[in-house]
Every structure is written in C-alpha cells, then in structure tokens.
Design an enzyme around this catalytic site. Sequence first.
Site, mmCIF file in Angstrom:
data_model
loop_
_atom_site.group_PDB
_atom_site.id
_atom_site.type_symbol
_atom_site.label_atom_id
_atom_site.label_comp_id
_atom_site.label_asym_id
_atom_site.label_seq_id
_atom_site.Cartn_x
_atom_site.Cartn_y
_atom_site.Cartn_z
ATOM 1 N N THR A 168 0.819 -1.212 0.000
ATOM 2 C CA THR A 168 0.000 0.000 0.000
ATOM 3 C C THR A 168 0.855 1.265 0.000
ATOM 4 O O THR A 168 1.986 1.253 0.494
ATOM 5 C CB THR A 168 -0.898 -0.016 1.262
ATOM 6 O OG1 THR A 168 -1.542 1.242 1.391
ATOM 7 C CG2 THR A 168 -0.086 -0.250 2.529
ATOM 8 N N ASP A 169 0.258 2.360 -0.471
ATOM 9 C CA ASP A 169 0.967 3.649 -0.413
ATOM 10 C C ASP A 169 1.045 4.178 1.019
ATOM 11 O O ASP A 169 1.816 5.101 1.305
ATOM 12 C CB ASP A 169 0.293 4.687 -1.323
ATOM 13 C CG ASP A 169 -1.154 4.990 -0.963
ATOM 14 O OD1 ASP A 169 -1.706 4.332 -0.055
ATOM 15 O OD2 ASP A 169 -1.751 5.890 -1.594
ATOM 16 N N TYR B 252 -1.885 -0.455 10.964
ATOM 17 C CA TYR B 252 -2.015 -1.128 9.655
ATOM 18 C C TYR B 252 -0.810 -0.815 8.774
ATOM 19 O O TYR B 252 -0.142 -1.724 8.268
ATOM 20 C CB TYR B 252 -3.313 -0.693 8.954
ATOM 21 C CG TYR B 252 -3.328 -1.016 7.474
ATOM 22 C CD1 TYR B 252 -3.375 -2.333 7.015
ATOM 23 C CD2 TYR B 252 -3.269 0.005 6.504
ATOM 24 C CE1 TYR B 252 -3.366 -2.629 5.649
ATOM 25 C CE2 TYR B 252 -3.271 -0.279 5.149
ATOM 26 C CZ TYR B 252 -3.318 -1.602 4.722
ATOM 27 O OH TYR B 252 -3.313 -1.894 3.374
ATOM 28 N N LYS C 253 2.221 -3.240 7.290
ATOM 29 C CA LYS C 253 2.505 -3.421 5.859
ATOM 30 C C LYS C 253 3.947 -3.001 5.557
ATOM 31 O O LYS C 253 4.646 -3.652 4.776
ATOM 32 C CB LYS C 253 1.532 -2.609 5.004
ATOM 33 C CG LYS C 253 0.096 -3.099 5.000
ATOM 34 C CD LYS C 253 -0.115 -4.486 4.412
ATOM 35 C CE LYS C 253 0.091 -4.561 2.922
ATOM 36 N NZ LYS C 253 -0.313 -5.889 2.372
HETATM 37 P P1 NAD Z 1 -9.626 -7.342 2.042
HETATM 38 O O1 NAD Z 1 -9.652 -7.079 3.491
HETATM 39 O O2 NAD Z 1 -10.832 -7.053 1.214
HETATM 40 O O3 NAD Z 1 -9.259 -8.869 1.774
HETATM 41 C C1 NAD Z 1 -8.252 -9.528 2.482
HETATM 42 C C2 NAD Z 1 -8.414 -11.016 2.237
HETATM 43 O O4 NAD Z 1 -7.372 -11.685 2.966
HETATM 44 C C3 NAD Z 1 -9.740 -11.596 2.732
HETATM 45 O O5 NAD Z 1 -10.294 -12.456 1.773
HETATM 46 C C4 NAD Z 1 -9.362 -12.358 3.990
HETATM 47 O O6 NAD Z 1 -10.196 -13.469 4.259
HETATM 48 C C5 NAD Z 1 -7.925 -12.779 3.661
HETATM 49 N N1 NAD Z 1 -7.135 -13.004 4.873
HETATM 50 C C6 NAD Z 1 -7.038 -12.189 5.967
HETATM 51 N N2 NAD Z 1 -6.244 -12.747 6.902
HETATM 52 C C7 NAD Z 1 -5.813 -13.929 6.385
HETATM 53 C C8 NAD Z 1 -4.957 -14.963 6.847
HETATM 54 N N3 NAD Z 1 -4.391 -14.882 8.071
HETATM 55 N N4 NAD Z 1 -4.729 -16.026 6.058
HETATM 56 C C9 NAD Z 1 -5.309 -16.106 4.829
HETATM 57 N N5 NAD Z 1 -6.136 -15.185 4.343
HETATM 58 C C10 NAD Z 1 -6.385 -14.101 5.100
HETATM 59 O O7 NAD Z 1 -8.354 -6.559 1.486
HETATM 60 P P2 NAD Z 1 -8.155 -5.778 0.106
HETATM 61 O O8 NAD Z 1 -8.670 -4.405 0.253
HETATM 62 O O9 NAD Z 1 -8.618 -6.632 -1.010
HETATM 63 O O10 NAD Z 1 -6.558 -5.680 0.083
HETATM 64 C C11 NAD Z 1 -5.784 -6.741 -0.467
HETATM 65 C C12 NAD Z 1 -4.311 -6.380 -0.353
HETATM 66 O O11 NAD Z 1 -4.050 -5.172 -1.062
HETATM 67 C C13 NAD Z 1 -3.846 -6.128 1.081
HETATM 68 O O12 NAD Z 1 -2.563 -6.665 1.217
HETATM 69 C C14 NAD Z 1 -3.826 -4.614 1.204
HETATM 70 O O13 NAD Z 1 -2.866 -4.201 2.149
HETATM 71 C C15 NAD Z 1 -3.455 -4.218 -0.205
HETATM 72 N N6 NAD Z 1 -3.961 -2.900 -0.638
HETATM 73 C C16 NAD Z 1 -5.278 -2.573 -0.518
HETATM 74 C C17 NAD Z 1 -5.734 -1.346 -0.999
HETATM 75 C C18 NAD Z 1 -7.183 -0.954 -0.913
HETATM 76 O O14 NAD Z 1 -7.510 0.201 -1.239
HETATM 77 N N7 NAD Z 1 -8.092 -1.832 -0.523
HETATM 78 C C19 NAD Z 1 -4.832 -0.464 -1.594
HETATM 79 C C20 NAD Z 1 -3.480 -0.831 -1.681
HETATM 80 C C21 NAD Z 1 -3.059 -2.057 -1.217
HETATM 81 O O1 DAU Z 2 -4.164 3.989 0.458
HETATM 82 C C1 DAU Z 2 -4.377 2.611 0.359
HETATM 83 C C2 DAU Z 2 -5.220 2.144 1.529
HETATM 84 O O2 DAU Z 2 -6.544 2.637 1.318
HETATM 85 C C3 DAU Z 2 -5.228 0.635 1.693
HETATM 86 O O3 DAU Z 2 -3.939 0.193 1.991
HETATM 87 C C4 DAU Z 2 -6.186 0.220 2.815
HETATM 88 O O4 DAU Z 2 -6.264 -1.195 2.893
HETATM 89 C C5 DAU Z 2 -7.565 0.769 2.504
HETATM 90 O O5 DAU Z 2 -8.473 0.456 3.531
HETATM 91 C C6 DAU Z 2 -7.494 2.284 2.287
HETATM 92 O O6 DAU Z 2 -7.203 2.976 3.534
HETATM 93 P P1 DAU Z 2 -7.959 4.328 3.967
HETATM 94 O O7 DAU Z 2 -7.880 4.458 5.415
HETATM 95 O O8 DAU Z 2 -7.514 5.467 3.129
HETATM 96 O O9 DAU Z 2 -9.452 3.940 3.470
HETATM 97 P P2 DAU Z 2 -10.890 4.139 4.162
HETATM 98 O O10 DAU Z 2 -11.901 3.767 3.130
HETATM 99 O O11 DAU Z 2 -10.980 3.504 5.490
HETATM 100 O O12 DAU Z 2 -10.945 5.718 4.367
HETATM 101 C C7 DAU Z 2 -10.802 6.616 3.271
HETATM 102 C C8 DAU Z 2 -10.846 8.019 3.830
HETATM 103 O O13 DAU Z 2 -12.189 8.277 4.306
HETATM 104 C C9 DAU Z 2 -9.950 8.260 5.026
HETATM 105 O O14 DAU Z 2 -9.465 9.594 4.982
HETATM 106 C C10 DAU Z 2 -10.858 8.080 6.246
HETATM 107 C C11 DAU Z 2 -12.205 8.573 5.718
HETATM 108 N N1 DAU Z 2 -13.396 7.915 6.298
HETATM 109 C C12 DAU Z 2 -13.449 6.564 6.294
HETATM 110 C C13 DAU Z 2 -14.556 5.903 6.832
HETATM 111 C C14 DAU Z 2 -14.616 4.392 6.839
HETATM 112 C C15 DAU Z 2 -14.436 8.684 6.793
HETATM 113 O O15 DAU Z 2 -14.385 9.936 6.759
HETATM 114 N N2 DAU Z 2 -15.522 8.039 7.311
HETATM 115 C C16 DAU Z 2 -15.616 6.677 7.359
HETATM 116 O O16 DAU Z 2 -16.641 6.139 7.873
#
Ligand code: NAD
Ligand code: DAU
Length: 350
Positions: free
Chosen positions: A133-134, A158, A162
Amino acid sequence: MSKKQILITGGAGFIGSHVVRRFVKNYPNYHIYNLDALTYAGNLENIKDIEESSNYTFVKGDITDEPFINSLFEKHQFDGVIHLAAESHVDRSITDPLAFVKTNVIGTMTLLNAAKTIWKDDFEGKRFYHVSTDEVYGALGDTGLFTEDTAYDPNSPYSASKASSDHFVRAYGETYGLPYVISNCSNNYGSYHFPEKLIPLFINNIIQEKPLPVYGDGNYTRDWLFVEDHAVAIDLVFHKGKNHETYNIGGFNEWKNIDLVRLLCQQMDEKLGRDKGTSEELITFVKDRPGHDLRYAIDASKINKELGWEPSVTFEQGLAKTIDWYLDNEKWLKNVTSGNYQNYYKEQYG
Ligand code: NAD
Ligand code: DAU
C-alpha cells in the site's frame, strides 16, 4: 508442457477476487490456487463465477499456520506467489493492532520462508509478488507525490505492519536472493468492496438513508483507483516487472473526502430517482480517526513508462459503474452486512 502453479493469497477479498478472476480467465496455462482464511472480509461469493473453472482451486487456510503453509508449498511446488492476504482496514488496526502484526507480518514471513525452502537456490522462473500500500510512505502535506524512493514513515498500526512486511520481502531478496517484486498502491474502489471502507459504506448508508459519518472536517485527500485497473497493473508487474523492484500504482486522481462524498451523493440521488440534495443531508461530521493521514498521492510514472500501464476509466465513470454494481447486487450487500455469510462459512468449514 505442465501448467505453472500460481498461488494467490487473499483471493476471496476485494482486490484479490478481481486478481483471481483475471488470472483464471486470462491464463489457462496456469493453475491458480486461491488461499484464503475467509475472515470477515473474505467471501466466496466474490469469485462464484469462476469457481468451476478447471484451472482453479480454492484452499481455505491461514497464512500464519506454518506447518500447513509449508505442506501446501511442498505439495504444489508453486512457481509464483501473488500475496494479497492481509488485515486491511485502518480503523480495525487501531482497535486490534496485534491481529495486523500476526497476519501482515508473521503471515508474510511464513510465506517467504515456505517459498525460500521449496525454491532452494534455484530461482529460475520463480517470483514472489508482494502487494502493498501507499500508506507505508506516511502522510503528504498539501503538495508532492509518493515516489518509489520516498522514505517509509507509516503512521497507523495497519501501515506499520505493511511497511514491516515490505521490509522483510526486500530483506529476503538481499539476503537469500529471493526473486521478488513489490507494488504500493493507492485507495481502490469498485465491486465486491467490503462495506466498512468509505465508498461502499457510504453507498450502503445512502441506500438505507442512514447518516454518512465523515471523519474530522473531511479535508483529507486520497488518490482513488478503480480496482479492475489495479488488477491489470498487478498482472503487468507480475509478468513484466523487474526482480527486486518496487512499482507505485495510483489513479492520478486525488479527491478530498468531502468532495468525493458530495459527488457520490449527487450520482446516487440521480440513480435512485431522489431529489437533488437529498443524500447530502445525510452527511454528518464525526470524531476524527486518530493519527489520520492528511493526504496520499502517488507518482505512478515508473509503471506508466516501464510497463505501459495507465488507468482505463475516469473517476466519474468508475464511480458510476461501482454504484450500479451495488444497486444491482443488493443481495450481496445485505448478505455481507447481515453476517449470514459468516454463519454459512462456520457451518460449512467449521
Ligand atoms: P480485504 O480485506 O478485502 O481482503 C483480504 C483477504 O485476505 C480476505 O479475503 C481475507 O479473508 C484474507 N485473509 C485475511 N487474513 C488472512 C490470513 N491470516 N490467512 C489467509 N487469508 C487471510 O483486502 P483488500 O482491500 O482486497 O486488500 C488486499 C491487499 O491489497 C492487502 O494486502 C492490502 O494491504 C493491499 N492494498 C489494498 C488497498 C485498498 O484500497 N483496498 C490499496 C493498496 C493495497
Ligand atoms: O491507500 C491505500 C489504503 O486505502 C489501503 O492500503 C487500505 O487497505 C484501505 O483500507 C485504504 O485505507 P484508507 O484508510 O484510506 O481507506 P478508508 O476507506 O478507510 O478511508 C478513506 C478516507 O475516508 C480516510 O481519509 C478516512 C475517511 N473515512 C473513512 C470511513 C470508513 C471517513 O471519513 N468516514 C468513514 O466512515
């Protein structure tokens, strides 16, 4: 020629499900093993359309379970690993940081050790791809972008977990020669996104006419990327990225939270046939997230220049597609919010 054995972890989650779908459909010469513990964030409904494919196997298991992971690697002799499994929600990391250390740090270490053991010193054709992640770069002020050379400066449990996992991946490359690539991506949005994160939570709340809890003053900035464009980038990095390199992936698409929420409200009012301004009335400013990072923004010029990647949709287009998907899949949304699917997994898998 025998099929390449590819392990994708976290493939029942949000981004992982898009990656698994893409690889199963586009690479019939690979056998894809989707390893997922099916935590609250993992849902087999996310990949139902490909579960019968002959080049696909789902494996339920925990990446921190060392004997299980070692035997899985021994049995299938994976050629490549694309590691996405993680605890991914910043707010949950503030209430339960240790869970993030266990999965994101120990889990990644367990996979690295297993790969190192089966690959021994013969790394030809092998690759360990760590999806990150960033947030590892910390927070930006009003200007500037994260590049691949930006110093790590994580602020939440978190992002610290990472960052730690990224360091271990790099260390395995330096110390043991493990062929790795890492990508650090900005905020994703799209279908199958669990409704605890900003966009899907607010879509669900607008449908149900519930308050939209904006943290602090809402002047926090994120760089949003359509999840299917992230899956394309992951495909490119896995196949064309250089060993021991990092690639930043981002949408060239910065939005202040409050502006994003207003756009979402406008699009949803139109789609739901509600009067203009109806959903904006649901906006409620609430207590800020502790350690809230002010701004993330990615310089994605390296992946653009070296691998020819760029986002395929504008934010307005991607958001409209995303809203349509949630409106067409209210059953999925109800199921994941009701917890029915978790009961089902308990019954099904124990
Ligand atoms: P998510 O939470 O939707 O999915 C995570 C998955 O991992 C789930 O299916 C969960 O069951 C599985 N998991 C959790 N713990 C586990 C374990 N101990 N063993 C096996 N499986 C397990 O996450 P996401 O948003 O799809 O993110 C996926 C990856 O991308 C993560 O590594 C996250 O850090 C990275 N990432 C996410 C974002 C974002 O915006 N969502 C952005 C950049 C990077
Ligand atoms: O930047 C990449 C990351 O983006 C990933 O690595 C993470 O897994 C992913 O969850 C996400 O993190 P953020 O914390 O940026 O995402 P989130 O959707 O939780 O929040 C986005 C922004 O919105 C953040 O500034 C917090 C705000 N927020 C979030 C929630 C859930 C609110 O204002 N209200 C809310 O209820």
